[in-house]
Every structure is written in structure tokens, then in C-alpha cells.
Design a protein around this motif. Sequence first.
Motif, PDB file in Angstrom:
ATOM      1  N   PRO A  17       0.835  -1.204   0.000  1.00 17.28           N
ATOM      2  CA  PRO A  17       0.000   0.000   0.000  1.00 17.28           C
ATOM      3  C   PRO A  17       0.863   1.245   0.000  1.00 17.28           C
ATOM      4  N   PRO A  18       0.364   2.361  -0.555  1.00 17.01           N
ATOM      5  CA  PRO A  18       1.126   3.604  -0.526  1.00 17.01           C
ATOM      6  C   PRO A  18       1.341   4.054   0.906  1.00 17.01           C
ATOM      7  N   GLN A  19       2.445   4.757   1.125  1.00 15.02           N
ATOM      8  CA  GLN A  19       2.750   5.222   2.468  1.00 15.02           C
ATOM      9  C   GLN A  19       1.892   6.428   2.829  1.00 15.02           C
ATOM     10  N   ALA A  20       1.607   6.546   4.123  1.00 15.99           N
ATOM     11  CA  ALA A  20       0.818   7.679   4.599  1.00 15.99           C
ATOM     12  C   ALA A  20       1.614   8.966   4.456  1.00 15.99           C
ATOM     13  N   ARG A  21       0.930  10.089   4.291  1.00 18.30           N
ATOM     14  CA  ARG A  21       1.588  11.389   4.210  1.00 18.30           C
ATOM     15  C   ARG A  21       2.169  11.726   5.580  1.00 18.30           C
ATOM     16  N   PRO A  22       3.342  12.377   5.604  1.00 15.20           N
ATOM     17  CA  PRO A  22       3.991  12.639   6.884  1.00 15.20           C
ATOM     18  C   PRO A  22       3.467  13.872   7.605  1.00 15.20           C
ATOM     19  N   ASP A  23       2.552  14.634   6.999  1.00 13.26           N
ATOM     20  CA  ASP A  23       2.122  15.888   7.625  1.00 13.26           C
ATOM     21  C   ASP A  23       1.327  15.622   8.900  1.00 13.26           C
ATOM     22  N   LEU A  24       1.233  16.644   9.737  1.00 12.73           N
ATOM     23  CA  LEU A  24       0.515  16.534  11.002  1.00 12.73           C
ATOM     24  C   LEU A  24      -0.987  16.637  10.776  1.00 12.73           C
ATOM     25  N   ILE A  25      -1.734  15.757  11.409  1.00 10.91           N
ATOM     26  CA  ILE A  25      -3.188  15.856  11.384  1.00 10.91           C
ATOM     27  C   ILE A  25      -3.689  15.936  12.817  1.00 10.91           C
ATOM     28  N   ALA A  26      -4.800  16.622  13.007  1.00 10.16           N
ATOM     29  CA  ALA A  26      -5.354  16.801  14.348  1.00 10.16           C
ATOM     30  C   ALA A  26      -6.876  16.739  14.267  1.00 10.16           C
ATOM     31  N   ALA A  27      -7.491  16.262  15.348  1.00  8.97           N
ATOM     32  CA  ALA A  27      -8.957  16.193  15.419  1.00  8.97           C
ATOM     33  C   ALA A  27      -9.368  15.969  16.864  1.00  8.97           C
ATOM     34  N   ILE A  28     -10.614  16.347  17.165  1.00 14.07           N
ATOM     35  CA  ILE A  28     -11.216  15.980  18.445  1.00 14.07           C
ATOM     36  C   ILE A  28     -11.618  14.515  18.343  1.00 14.07           C
ATOM     37  N   LEU A  42     -10.846  25.243  21.050  1.00 12.37           N
ATOM     38  CA  LEU A  42      -9.719  26.162  21.239  1.00 12.37           C
ATOM     39  C   LEU A  42      -8.391  25.406  21.177  1.00 12.37           C
ATOM     40  N   ILE A  43      -8.336  24.231  21.802  1.00 15.21           N
ATOM     41  CA  ILE A  43      -7.117  23.416  21.756  1.00 15.21           C
ATOM     42  C   ILE A  43      -6.853  22.950  20.329  1.00 15.21           C
ATOM     43  N   LEU A  44      -7.908  22.526  19.632  1.00 16.45           N
ATOM     44  CA  LEU A  44      -7.757  22.080  18.241  1.00 16.45           C
ATOM     45  C   LEU A  44      -7.269  23.220  17.357  1.00 16.45           C
ATOM     46  N   GLN A  45      -7.842  24.411  17.520  1.00  9.84           N
ATOM     47  CA  GLN A  45      -7.404  25.569  16.732  1.00  9.84           C
ATOM     48  C   GLN A  45      -5.938  25.894  17.002  1.00  9.84           C
ATOM     49  N   ARG A  46      -5.504  25.729  18.259  1.00 13.97           N
ATOM     50  CA  ARG A  46      -4.105  25.972  18.601  1.00 13.97           C
ATOM     51  C   ARG A  46      -3.208  24.984  17.867  1.00 13.97           C
ATOM     52  N   CYS A  47      -3.620  23.729  17.773  1.00 11.36           N
ATOM     53  CA  CYS A  47      -2.840  22.737  17.038  1.00 11.36           C
ATOM     54  C   CYS A  47      -2.741  23.096  15.558  1.00 11.36           C
ATOM     55  N   VAL A  48      -3.826  23.606  15.002  1.00 10.36           N
ATOM     56  CA  VAL A  48      -3.817  24.024  13.596  1.00 10.36           C
ATOM     57  C   VAL A  48      -2.886  25.218  13.405  1.00 10.36           C
ATOM     58  N   ARG A  78      -3.100  20.065  10.313  1.00 10.90           N
ATOM     59  CA  ARG A  78      -4.327  20.288   9.541  1.00 10.90           C
ATOM     60  C   ARG A  78      -5.420  19.409  10.121  1.00 10.90           C
ATOM     61  N   LEU A  79      -6.663  19.780   9.844  1.00 12.51           N
ATOM     62  CA  LEU A  79      -7.789  18.999  10.340  1.00 12.51           C
ATOM     63  C   LEU A  79      -7.826  17.635   9.649  1.00 12.51           C
ATOM     64  N   ALA A  80      -7.939  16.585  10.427  1.00 10.39           N
ATOM     65  CA  ALA A  80      -7.954  15.230   9.879  1.00 10.39           C
ATOM     66  C   ALA A  80      -9.247  14.962   9.143  1.00 10.39           C
ATOM     67  N   ALA A  81      -9.160  14.195   8.083  1.00 12.07           N
ATOM     68  CA  ALA A  81     -10.345  13.737   7.363  1.00 12.07           C
ATOM     69  C   ALA A  81     -10.979  12.586   8.126  1.00 12.07           C
ATOM     70  N   PRO A  82     -12.248  12.258   7.849  1.00 17.09           N
ATOM     71  CA  PRO A  82     -12.873  11.105   8.530  1.00 17.09           C
ATOM     72  C   PRO A  82     -12.049   9.831   8.345  1.00 17.09           C
ATOM     73  N   GLY A  83     -11.769   9.158   9.447  1.00 11.48           N
ATOM     74  CA  GLY A  83     -11.052   7.892   9.398  1.00 11.48           C
ATOM     75  C   GLY A  83      -9.579   7.981   9.083  1.00 11.48           C
ATOM     76  N   GLU A  84      -9.015   9.191   9.070  1.00 10.19           N
ATOM     77  CA  GLU A  84      -7.630   9.315   8.608  1.00 10.19           C
ATOM     78  C   GLU A  84      -6.627   8.716   9.588  1.00 10.19           C
ATOM     79  N   PHE A  85      -6.895   8.771  10.884  1.00 11.84           N
ATOM     80  CA  PHE A  85      -5.983   8.145  11.842  1.00 11.84           C
ATOM     81  C   PHE A  85      -5.921   6.639  11.607  1.00 11.84           C
ATOM     82  N   THR A  86      -7.091   6.009  11.420  1.00 12.80           N
ATOM     83  CA  THR A  86      -7.121   4.566  11.184  1.00 12.80           C
ATOM     84  C   THR A  86      -6.534   4.228   9.819  1.00 12.80           C
ATOM     85  N   ARG A  87      -6.760   5.092   8.840  1.00 10.52           N
ATOM     86  CA  ARG A  87      -6.166   4.855   7.518  1.00 10.52           C
ATOM     87  C   ARG A  87      -4.647   4.864   7.610  1.00 10.52           C
TER      88      ARG A  87
END
Length: 446
Positions: free
Chosen positions: A4-15, A97-103, A108-117
Amino acid sequence: MINPPQARPDLIAAIATAPGRGGVGVVRVSGAEIAPLATAILGRLPEPRRATYTRFLDRDGEVLDEGIALYFAAPHSFTGEHVLELQGHGGPVVLNLILQRCVELGARLAAPGEFTRRAYLNGKLDLAQAEAVADLIDAASGEAARSAVRSLSGAFSARIAELVEALTRLRMLVEATLDFPEEEIDFLRDADAFGRLDAIDASLRAVRSQARQGALLREGLTVVLIGQPNVGKSSLMNQLAGFEAAIVTEIAGTTRDTVREAIQIQGVPLHIIDTAGLRDTDDAVEKIGIARTWDAVGKADVALLLVDAAHGVGEREVAILQRLPGVARLTLHNKIDVTLDAPRAVGDEIWLSAKTGAGVELLREKLLEAAGWQAVGEGAFMARARHLDALGRAAGHLAAARAAAAQLELFAEELRLAQAALSEITGEFTADDLLGEIFSKFCIGK
């Protein structure tokens, strides 16, 4: 195997916790360059795998919240990347507020299921296990949850891996026969190739049975109640639901629209739909309800036709039965509390009382039978439609291989196709567009 293709290395964040208020809320961050973000919001990078009580800071150093920070260094994390979890108070405002600070700090805001992907792409889970994560969250019963946990722990994947390994060994024998046709040794005969094929076929049948039970736990069964007005559809709905989900009166046509209620029978979810009574009417509103009844029937897995036990199946009921599509059906002779009949089941007919509950347990048993439910104990795997499709195609290729046994090239090709179909389940062979469809249905933050 296609990697499978490798995951992108960028930071993702979500509640990562459910919407609404709670005692604790979690913001999750995953990616390669997590140290600068952690230093900015916490003042330092916490020690890996140790809960650290700390303050969460904004850009001016003011306190946004205080709570627990957990840092998991790659590859020892859910995603296989560096992961930081900020566990603060569970209010939506403070979590945002914590999420906005991470951004602000580069996530960047994670897409649905992106952590599990990412967990799948980084080899922490196979695809069947990744799907089990969402199934565990969405489980509608204790049995469904336990089935999802079995799949998440790798039980389903292990059975698929056993089948793939057995097919690989059999293919090696067949390929050896093709590569060395001049050899006197009959590889297939001496290695009992067709006995091995029988064993693979038997194992596949067992896995398909377990997967079908898991799919039933996941999807459930849609049951529609139909019949003339005042035959007791709403009373039966209430009896099955265990409370007054539908209005019951002596007035014909009380139910004008479909009423839906979810129940469980031995852990199997049933979606019960009470409908408007089927009759000729000039009432415009009732006509709409009757039209919706037929629409519900067309989408149902099982139709329950209620008739008054006093007169049984008459011309109107026969007319209703003739209009039913190819859907499983049961005929229920209701109101035996009036006719004084004994509750019983004969074929696809049941005598019961929706008012007193007599015979309703017989109905529950028949519904499970109609659903194809079998008590498999701890053996069911949480399965999806794509899993059942892949298992079915594998079974078809094994049957084709048996039929082509005299032509070794075709025999070998059908075995290869069966192996490829099974490999789709765990994601060894999976198209990127399928991955996008699967993970897009996950909740954000998971």
C-alpha cells in the motif's frame, strides 16, 4: 503482493471524543514533526508513554486548559507515527480552542477515518481490522461489539491468512507440475492436491458461515408489518418493542405513516416498521400512508402479514400477498385471545396475540430463522458486504478450479484468482479508490 502507498507525513489533528459535553475530551495529533507542536502548546515534549499533568497554552502563553498529555513515539502508537493526545475538559468550546491551537502550530484537520487509515498504511492494522474499528464504534448490540472485537484482534484476518497460505502451497504444487511436465513423479497425485482443495473448500465454507452471521449482527434485518386496518399491527409493534412505540386505538386507519423502531433478538438488530393499513380509501392522507407502506415493503427483508384469526386469510389478504415482491414473508393470525386458539407455528404461519403476548416468542424464533441466524457462539466475525462478496468470488473460483482439473493451466489460474479475492479482504490487493470509500465513512478523530 502490492504494497500500500505510504501515509503522508504531515501533522493531522482532530477531536477524538464524541460531540457534546463530557467530563473529559481528547484532541489527537499524529505525524512526523510533532515535537515543535508539543513544545509550543505544552512547554516541552512529554516523556513517551507516560501520563503528564500539564497546562495547554495559547500563542501568548495563556492557559487554554489543563489536563493530561500522552505522547506515543513512532512506531509504538495507533497510527505508527508520533502521536500526541491532549486530554482536557470535555466542553466543545475548550476542545475547539485546543484544536485551533494545534492548527496554528502546523497541523491540519484530519479527514474522517484518517488516523485509522494511517494505521493501515503504516502496517499497524490490516484492512479488515481497520474496518472493525468503525464497526466496534457503531455496534448496535453486545454480540455485535464482541464480534467486532474478534475481527479487530485479528481473528478474521488470521482465518483468511490460513486460507491464502493453503492456496499458496497448492498453487506451488500445480506450478511445479506445469514447469516439469517430463518428470515421472505426479506431483498432484502424490501430494494429494485434490484432497487439499477439498480441505480449503471446507474451511472457506466455515468462514463464509461465520462472516454471514457477523454481517447480520452488523446490518440487522428490516421487518415490515402489513395488513388491513385494525388487525393489530401497532399492538404487535409495541409488543416487540417492549413499550408503546405506536398509537393503538379501535379507530381504523389510526396509523397514517410508517413508524420505525429498532429492537434486538439474541443480539441481532431488527428494524421494525409499522405501516398504514392496506385498504381502498378516499382519504388523501391515508392514501399517502398506504403508498409509503408499499415502498417500505419493497425495501424489507421480511414482511409480516397480519390477519384476524377469526376469519384468517381472505380475498383481501390474498390480494396483498400477490403484490408482495420476492421478500420472505410470514402470516400472523392475530387476536387468538378472542378466538381462544392456542399459540402455534405451522410452516410460515403463526397464531398469536399481540395484545397478551401469547405466541410472540414463536414469532421471534421465526424471525431469526428467516434472517438465517445460527447460534455460532464466539465464532462470528464482523463482516461487511465487500467481505461476503470476496468470499463468494473465492468460492466460485474454487468450484471453477475443480471443474478445470484436467486443464492444469486453467486450474492454476482459478486458484490464483481465488487467492486474489481473499487477499482483498485484508488489503493485500486493494485499489486506492476503495480505501477512500471505506475510510470516508469513519467518524472524524478515529
